[in-house]
Design a protein around this motif. Structure first.
Motif, short mmCIF file in Angstrom:
data_model
loop_
_atom_site.label_atom_id
_atom_site.label_comp_id
_atom_site.label_asym_id
_atom_site.label_seq_id
_atom_site.Cartn_x
_atom_site.Cartn_y
_atom_site.Cartn_z
N ASN A 89 0.82 -1.22 0.00
CA ASN A 89 0.00 0.00 0.00
C ASN A 89 0.85 1.26 0.00
O ASN A 89 0.50 2.25 -0.65
CB ASN A 89 -0.93 0.00 1.21
N THR A 90 1.96 1.25 0.73
CA THR A 90 2.81 2.44 0.76
C THR A 90 3.47 2.69 -0.59
O THR A 90 3.53 3.84 -1.06
CB THR A 90 3.88 2.30 1.85
N VAL A 91 3.96 1.63 -1.22
CA VAL A 91 4.55 1.79 -2.55
C VAL A 91 3.52 2.32 -3.53
O VAL A 91 3.81 3.21 -4.35
CB VAL A 91 5.14 0.44 -3.03
N ALA A 92 2.31 1.81 -3.46
CA ALA A 92 1.26 2.31 -4.35
C ALA A 92 0.90 3.76 -4.03
O ALA A 92 0.66 4.57 -4.93
CB ALA A 92 0.02 1.43 -4.24
N GLY A 93 0.89 4.10 -2.75
CA GLY A 93 0.56 5.47 -2.36
C GLY A 93 1.60 6.48 -2.78
O GLY A 93 1.27 7.65 -3.06
N LEU A 94 2.85 6.07 -2.83
CA LEU A 94 3.91 7.00 -3.21
C LEU A 94 3.82 7.40 -4.67
O LEU A 94 4.48 8.36 -5.09
CB LEU A 94 5.28 6.38 -2.90
N THR A 95 3.07 6.68 -5.45
CA THR A 95 2.86 7.04 -6.85
C THR A 95 1.54 7.79 -7.06
O THR A 95 1.16 8.04 -8.20
CB THR A 95 2.86 5.77 -7.73
#
Length: 375
Positions: free
Chosen positions: A257-263
């Motif tokens: 979720n964090t990796v997706a949120g950073l984009t």
């Protein structure tokens, strides 16, 4: 002058009450403590009066108040009558209980249509509606188990579960301390923090992002019943092995979720930061992390339930003589199902509070998000 507002719940409640009057008495012959005809008549009169009030052109607040008090009062009288007469309830009992449920449904409908002007009123309304809904789940559960005489070992009534909770508070407190305050909190904090830190690293290093995310999807599919015994063998029987299971279960949801949120931040915003000569860390802290907060809190909410489930299930495979999972597995073997349901109720309550705290923190941090502003 306002016209009368007929509702199908009120009409159906009157129909069920009329059928119940034909099928009286409320308890079968031979009941040790039968409901008197006076009590039955007053209960029926109360249901009819409340149903008629639901049709009146009074303000919604008054109608909802009458429905709330009347439906619960009549249901309480019926439940008091079936106590001690388990398995001897007639059709009349169930029809009258169904009529009370319909009136409570109408009460929730009236409350849902209200729009209080103050924030306090809106907050109270948001709490009252699910509280009524939840209360009627317990009321219908109690009526079904006692009225139909369902065996205690199959499904105990909520009143018996509540009595078990009240009589076992020291044991339940020790179990909560072992499972929640040690295994769940430690594993949750470590797992979420590690997932967040690795996500920042993966965002910075491209090959980690391409390599870790597929592994994360694979590890998320691992069965907990296969991981838990291994963690017990590695870290022992105490809470550390349960915390290790929680870490595994919470690490990858936070990572993904964090990796997706950073984009999530837009290209225009990133270009604007570049025009300000912002470096990577300035862009991360001032733009990309704030934009990723809805994704991060989504992972925190998911992990709040996964952590509790993981710790309880892990205790089935080895633990000291304390803990919620240990208690459930032990007491079900002794056929003490009320204690099992007491542990389940406490776990559900703690999990709901845990989730609610995270949700409140989300509202405070992501107040700018359309989903929060719209709520």
């Amino acid at each position: 002058m306002k016209q009368m507002a007929f509702s199908w719940q009120g009409i159906l409640a009157l129909v069920l009450t009329a059928i119940a009057m034909i099928t009286l008495p409320i308890m079968a012959e031979g009941a040790p403590d039968p409901v008197s005809s006076i009590t039955a008549g007053l209960t029926i009169a109360l249901i009819v009066a409340v149903a008629l009030v639901s049709f009146s052109p009074l303000p919604k607040l008054y109608v909802a108040a009458v429905l709330l008090i009347g439906a619960h009062w009549a249901a309480w009288v019926l439940l008091a009558g079936v106590t001690g007469n388990e398995g001897l309830a007639t059709k009349s009992f169930f029809l009258l209980m169904a009529a009370c449920w319909l009136l409570a449904w109408r009460c929730v409908t009236e409350l849902s249509a209200m729009t209080p002007a103050s924030n306090l009123g809106r907050s109270c309304l948001r709490l009252l509606i699910p509280a009524i809904f939840g209360a009627w789940i317990l009321i219908l559960w109690e009526a079904l188990t006692r009225g139909a005489g369902i065996p205690f070992v199959l499904l105990p009534p909520p009143s018996a579960i509540g009595a078990r909770i009240a009589g076992s508070l020291p044991i339940l407190a020790d179990d909560v301390r072992q499972t929640i305050f040690k295994a769940v909190f430690a594993g949750y904090i470590i797992g979420c923090s590690a997932g967040f830190a690795v996500a920042i690293l993966a965002d910075r290093v491209g090959f980690l992002r391409r390599g870790l995310l597929p592994i994360g999807n694979m590890v998320s599919a691992l069965p907990i019943i296969g991981v838990a015994p291994i963690m017990v063998m590695w870290f022992g029987f105490d809470w550390q092995s349960k915390a290790a299971v929680v870490i595994i279960m919470t690490f990858f949801p936070m990572l993904v979720n964090t990796v997706a949120g950073l984009t999530a931040s837009g290209a225009m915003e990133r270009d604007l930061m570049q025009t300000y000569a912002s470096n990577y860390w300035q862009t991360l802290l001032k733009l990309r992390l704030p934009a990723a907060m809805p994704f991060i809190f989504n992972a925190l909410k998911i992990n709040s339930t996964l952590a509790l489930i993981g710790a309880i299930v892990a205790e089935f495979f080895g633990t000291p003589i304390v803990g919620m999972g240990f208690r459930i597995s032990t007491e079900i073997g002794r056929m003490n199902v009320d204690m099992v349901w007491a542990e389940i109720a406490i776990a559900a309550l703690v999990g709901s509070v845990f989730y609610g705290v995270v949700a409140l923190a989300e509202r405070a941090v992501t107040f700018w998000h359309p989903s929060i502003r719209g709520g």
